[in-house]
Design an enzyme around this catalytic site. Sequence first.
Site, PDB file in Angstrom:
ATOM      1  N   TYR A  20      22.926 -27.734  64.034  1.00 15.53           N
ATOM      2  CA  TYR A  20      24.130 -26.902  63.972  1.00 15.53           C
ATOM      3  C   TYR A  20      23.918 -25.757  62.984  1.00 15.53           C
ATOM      4  O   TYR A  20      24.220 -24.589  63.276  1.00 15.53           O
ATOM      5  CB  TYR A  20      25.331 -27.758  63.567  1.00 15.53           C
ATOM      6  CG  TYR A  20      26.625 -26.961  63.468  1.00 15.53           C
ATOM      7  CD1 TYR A  20      27.320 -26.602  64.622  1.00 15.53           C
ATOM      8  CD2 TYR A  20      27.129 -26.565  62.228  1.00 15.53           C
ATOM      9  CE1 TYR A  20      28.486 -25.868  64.537  1.00 15.53           C
ATOM     10  CE2 TYR A  20      28.301 -25.831  62.134  1.00 15.53           C
ATOM     11  CZ  TYR A  20      28.976 -25.487  63.293  1.00 15.53           C
ATOM     12  OH  TYR A  20      30.122 -24.770  63.206  1.00 15.53           O
TER      13      TYR A  20
ATOM     14  N   LYS B 165      23.976 -21.592  63.584  1.00 18.70           N
ATOM     15  CA  LYS B 165      24.879 -20.681  62.868  1.00 18.70           C
ATOM     16  C   LYS B 165      24.086 -19.641  62.067  1.00 18.70           C
ATOM     17  O   LYS B 165      24.530 -18.506  61.918  1.00 18.70           O
ATOM     18  CB  LYS B 165      25.812 -21.476  61.943  1.00 18.70           C
ATOM     19  CG  LYS B 165      26.883 -22.269  62.716  1.00 18.70           C
ATOM     20  CD  LYS B 165      27.808 -21.342  63.497  1.00 18.70           C
ATOM     21  CE  LYS B 165      28.866 -22.114  64.285  1.00 18.70           C
ATOM     22  NZ  LYS B 165      29.717 -21.216  65.102  1.00 18.70           N
TER      23      LYS B 165
END
Lengths: 251, 452
Positions: free
Chosen positions: A157, A161
């Site tokens: 994740y 990002k």
Amino acid sequence: MKDALGRVDSVVLLGGRSDIGLAVVTKLVAAGARRVVLAARGPADDAVAALLAAGATSVDTVEFDALAVSSHAGVVDSIFDKLGDVDVVVSAFAVQSAQEVYDASPTAAADAVTVNLSAQISTGLAVATRLRAQGHGTLVLLSSIAGVRVRPANLVYGATKAGLDAFGVTLHDMLAGSGAGVLVVRPGFVSTKLTEGLPTAPFATTPEAVADAVVGALAAGKRVVWVPRVVGVVAAVFRVLPRPVWRKISA
Amino acid sequence: MPIDDIGRPASLHGWGRTAATTATVMSPRSVAEISSAITRAGSRGVIARGLGRSYGDAAQNSGGLVVDTTRLDRISLDPVTGLVTAEAGASLDAIMRVLLPQGWFVPVTPGTRSVTVGGAVGADIHGKNHHVDGSFGTWVRSLLLVGADGTVREVAGDFGNPLFAATIGGMGLTGVVAEVTFQAIRSETAYVSVLTRRAANLAEALELMRDDNDYRYTVAWIDLLARGETMGRSVLTLGNHLTRAELPASKQARASAFAPATRLSAPPMPSGLLNPLSVRAFNELWYRKAPRVPATTIESIGHFFHPLDGVADWNRLYGRAGLMQYQFVVPLEATAVLRGLVERLNEHQLASFLAVLKRFGPGSGGYLSFPTGGWTLAVDLPVRPGRMAGVFDEMDREVAAAGGRIYLAKDAVMRRGMAEQMYPDLEKFRAVRADIDPSGVFVSDQSRRLGL
């Protein structure tokens, strides 16, 4: 068109069921936006009803599948063709699982990268083309403190990002002089259905707080906003910590 | 972009310095160049721009083409008939410099000379003499209009002609005005006899202006921060052109001299400087400066009509966030609505230097022309996003409900759907546009925002 008070008229939400995205759009409608398009996979009836109740004069939904990247330019074009000028595009779709899930399934990890990064880029470039042509408008991208310095516990994740953040910041530079721009939003941990069941972090915030910050940053014409503001300071510290220390505190 | 080779990209905003957008700007030197640019404009269309004195986004066209007319500035005067033919980019300042030495004056001048004659047509501008002389459009005898297909039409100055009625006050949305022929008025000298008198409150100011037709120019400067019994206290100035015979001996030698200078340039200021306290002090000083007993003085045309032209870029005084001007007109009988709106501006303490109050005579017949019989109030305000949005929406609705309207050349915040309630001839305007510009070549940020 944006008016002298920074109020906007038309707003698009990519990821029509995102908690943060809907909070942002709801605040924009409360501040004066009137025409909304929600791009989502499947129906978003509750969101449509809520936005109409908040004062929107039209809320349309468009089918949008983040994994189907080859369809994205077409979806974006059809939205712009329908709305005319678009003042704000909030690109809020994302997936997030615990790192153990991705460790067990590299395919799931690749899908997360497709949604959180590839699809953000395929839609973002299509949006940028249309914003450049109309000479005004802002693309809002939801980055995260998780992408500032990626933690092992949040590897996949955080990596998506980090990529999205770099894309957004540089896309803004690419649009310089066109009248259009990108707002990169960097929240701390946000309590939403996306993060349900995940361990919370310090400086946790809410979709409403993120929405307030985004609406303020849009009116002020900023290109980056941290939510809450203290996260910006924390991130500055994170960035310069020696690696052994970082490993220890981020585990 | 296909229009890149026609002009240069530029970020444009209005006089209020708000809501800038980017467009391709080209500065034609001939009418033929306007025609050619219009036919080559892309899907984002075209709008004309003069000296950028509209407060909001009327002369912007984001992503499209903006025709800067200021290089088209030729002026000719027939000294016998007073007919003036000026290219669209000629400023009223330049026109006055040609006219006054020959005993003529522009029929209408707003609070600044820095507007083009094209803008004067597009906004159908008014001045302190509206109650006697009407708006600029009523003095236009003919104009040249470059249409959506690039053809140049001569449009006769007849409000029975829908294209003329749509163009006067039409905010440039019927085409690019290339040249205007209008009737000038006589003015033997460059001086005005001015009667200055105080009005203790709003009621007295309205009473003094209601029936006055003895003066060609009347205006009240109203203190919006005064409260209680002095709410709406004003200083009225009433003027008439002076003949050569009326001018004192000391001014005879330079009776027609007109050479106003811009003395100062305003620096950019922090936005907080204009606050209720500083403005209250200024307004108090200014009211006390006016004579207690009505007094007549002789003033130069520049001093009387354009006091702010002495300070270049005074809009910078309002700081980075910019300013806006709220100007409405309500019918003569709607004094209660007027009073309510003054009270509301007062109650919100929206810091403003003096506001301007004036009585309008009947309208010109332009479909989107602003002036119409009644009371008009114009107030400059610093932009304070959080505090103002709802207030203006409410005031817009009250103005519309009273049969009034907002001046499109000042508008920067009106919502979509309001113009329909304020301008009863909007449908006629749309019909003309559908006829002469079916694909919508002429478009501005304002026309997009309001859905005109």
